[in-house]
Design an enzyme around this catalytic site. Sequence first.
Site: not given
Length: 442
Positions: A267-271, A291, A382
Site C-alpha cells: 500500500a498504496p500500490g505504487g511499486k 490500506r 523511506c
Amino acid sequence: MSGNTSRRHAGTHDSQNRTSVSPARIAVLQALNKYRRQGTMEMPRCDRRDDERLAERIFWGALSYERFLDVCISSCLNGSSRLHPNVQDILRMSVYQILFLDRVPESAVVNDAVQLCNRAGQKYASGMINAVLRRICLEKHDLLSQELSPALRFSHPDWLAEKMLQDHDEAFVTEFFKADQEIPALCLQVNTKKTTLEEYTALLSSREIQVLSSRTDFQSLKIAGTRVESLPGYRNGLFYVQDDAARAAVFLLNLKPGEKVLDACSAPGGKSIAAFLDGAEVISADISKTRLSRCRENYDRMQMPIPIIQQDAAEEEKSFHEAFDAVVADVPCSGSGIIRKHPEIRRKTYDEMETLLPLQQRILENLSSYVKPGGTLLYSTCSVLREEDENQVKIFLSSHPEFSLDPVLVPGFDCDGGTLRSWPHRNDNDGFFAAKLKKSDD
C-alpha cells in the site's frame, strides 16, 4: 505551490475596518484543530482556489515549522507560556504567515487572529494574541536571524539530528533539514499501457500546466503541487503518483516479462504498478485491509488486474515458499526521508523508530524464503537512517550466506557501496534507500 500566490482583496484596508475573517485562515484553523484532536492530517479546503492555495501553504508551514514557531512565540510572551491548544494553533499559523509569507499585510493577519480567537470562544486571550503578534511583526528580522541548532531552526526532532550527525557533517544535515521545509513537487509516473511521456506532457501543456522536469527512463514528470484528482487523465488512469526514488527501486530489479513478483508491503500500490508496467506478474499484499482498499482503488483506476491479498509480511505463508522471482520488502520505517511530505513525522520519538528495527528484521527473514534460487529480494525504506538501512542489510547477510548484495547503479542517485540512496537536497526526491539482494542458484 507558492505561499505568495494569493492576496486578500481587502488586504490594503486598515485592520480596524475589517470585520470578516479570511476564509483561508478559518480553513487552516479547522484543519489544525482536526489534526490535533484526531491525528488526521487533511489539507484545508476553500470555495475559491486562491484561498485554498493560501490555506494549504499556511497549514503546511504551521506544521513544518512547529518547533521554531514555538520558540518565537515563547520569546514574545510575558509570564506563563501555557496556552490553550486552540490559542496555540492560532498563534502558530499567524506567526508562520508573518515570518514567511508576505503577500497579506501583517495587520490583516493580526486582526484575523484576534477575531478567530473570539469566534473560537477564547476571547480572554485576544489581547495577548494581539500583543504577541504585534511584537512578532516588530522583531521579525531578529527572530529569523537568531542562532539556533539546525534541528530547532528547521523543526526536526533532536534525536534525528543526533543520529544523522553520526554519519554526516553539520552542513549536510542542515541542507537536508532545510530541503524538508520546501513543499515538494508532485511526481507523476505515466501509465505506459495507455500513453507516453510526450503525449501526457502535451496534454498538460494544453491545460496550461507547467512540467518542471521529466525522466525518460522512468516516463515520469514533476509539476507544482495541486489536487491530483483535478489533473487531466486522472479518472482514466493515465498516471499514478510515485516519487522517482521509489520508482528507481523497482527499476533496478530489471524485471523481465512474465516474472513473478510479490510486493509484500504494497500500500498504496505504487511499486506494484511499476512492476506491472515492467511486464511482471504481480501479487500485491499488505497487512492492512484499509490500506489494501487504497491499492484496489488505484489499480482499478489504472485498469490493472493486479490481485491483492491481506497478508502479514512477518508471518509465514507456506504456499509462497520459493515462489517468486523477486520479492519487494518496502518495510515499515521511521519515514525520516519523507518528512517534507508528512510534517507529522516530526513528532515521532526515537523509541517509536527503534521498535520498528526488530520488525524489519523479521520481515526480511520471512520474505527471504519466498525468493526462488537465483531470484532477488529488494529491501527498501523511506528512511535516511543507517540503523534502518545499511545496518539491517548487513545483519541479514551475516546470517544468510545464500544471499549477496548485488551492486546497483541508477543515474541521478547515490549508489556508493552498491545500494541506492536518494536525498531531497541532492536530487529533489524523497529520502530513500534500496538494496538488491541476490539469492544464489544453489
